[in-house]
Design a protein around this motif. Sequence first.
Motif, PDB file in Angstrom:
ATOM      1  N   CYS A 127       0.788  -1.276   0.005  1.00 45.84           N
ATOM      2  CA  CYS A 127       0.124   0.062  -0.012  1.00 45.84           C
ATOM      3  C   CYS A 127       0.951   1.160  -0.149  1.00 45.84           C
ATOM      4  N   HIS A 128       2.166   1.191   0.219  1.00 49.45           N
ATOM      5  CA  HIS A 128       3.052   2.440   0.413  1.00 49.45           C
ATOM      6  C   HIS A 128       4.238   2.360  -0.458  1.00 49.45           C
ATOM      7  N   LEU A 129       3.847   1.944  -1.941  1.00 46.78           N
ATOM      8  CA  LEU A 129       4.857   2.032  -2.852  1.00 46.78           C
ATOM      9  C   LEU A 129       4.862   3.492  -3.423  1.00 46.78           C
ATOM     10  N   ALA A 130       5.754   3.659  -4.134  1.00 41.55           N
ATOM     11  CA  ALA A 130       6.064   5.007  -4.923  1.00 41.55           C
ATOM     12  C   ALA A 130       4.634   5.340  -5.823  1.00 41.55           C
ATOM     13  N   ASP A 131       4.368   6.484  -5.757  1.00 42.79           N
ATOM     14  CA  ASP A 131       2.871   6.980  -6.462  1.00 42.79           C
ATOM     15  C   ASP A 131       1.812   6.311  -5.916  1.00 42.79           C
TER      16      ASP A 131
END
Length: 120
Positions: free
Chosen positions: A45-49
Amino acid sequence: MPSMKRALTLIVFTLIVVLAIAFSATAKEKKMTGKELYKEYCKQCHLADSDDGEYTPMTLIQDQWTEFFDEQFIPAHKSVDDPNHGDKPVLELLTPEEYKTLRDWTIDHAADSEHPMTCG
């Protein structure tokens, strides 16, 4: 002799069952590291973009992570379901011990720590 053969078969079967249960219990007791917990429960849920924002331990400094985990983690994740775990609520997936492990690892690898980590 048939009863002796039957007894030996029962003993072997019982031994196999006991070993299988012991192995299963040992496998479940393996504790995940903070990095493993992050990759398992947070990273998707907290990847880039991502809509939820990219977060790794290096995103914040130690004091900010401490405040986040102490005051904001639970309210921020109250309605978050984990798509990788049958859409179960994230807060139900982490045990208190895992929560502490994740918290401590994140703080220990924050941007201002001696060992910052991106968890890439």
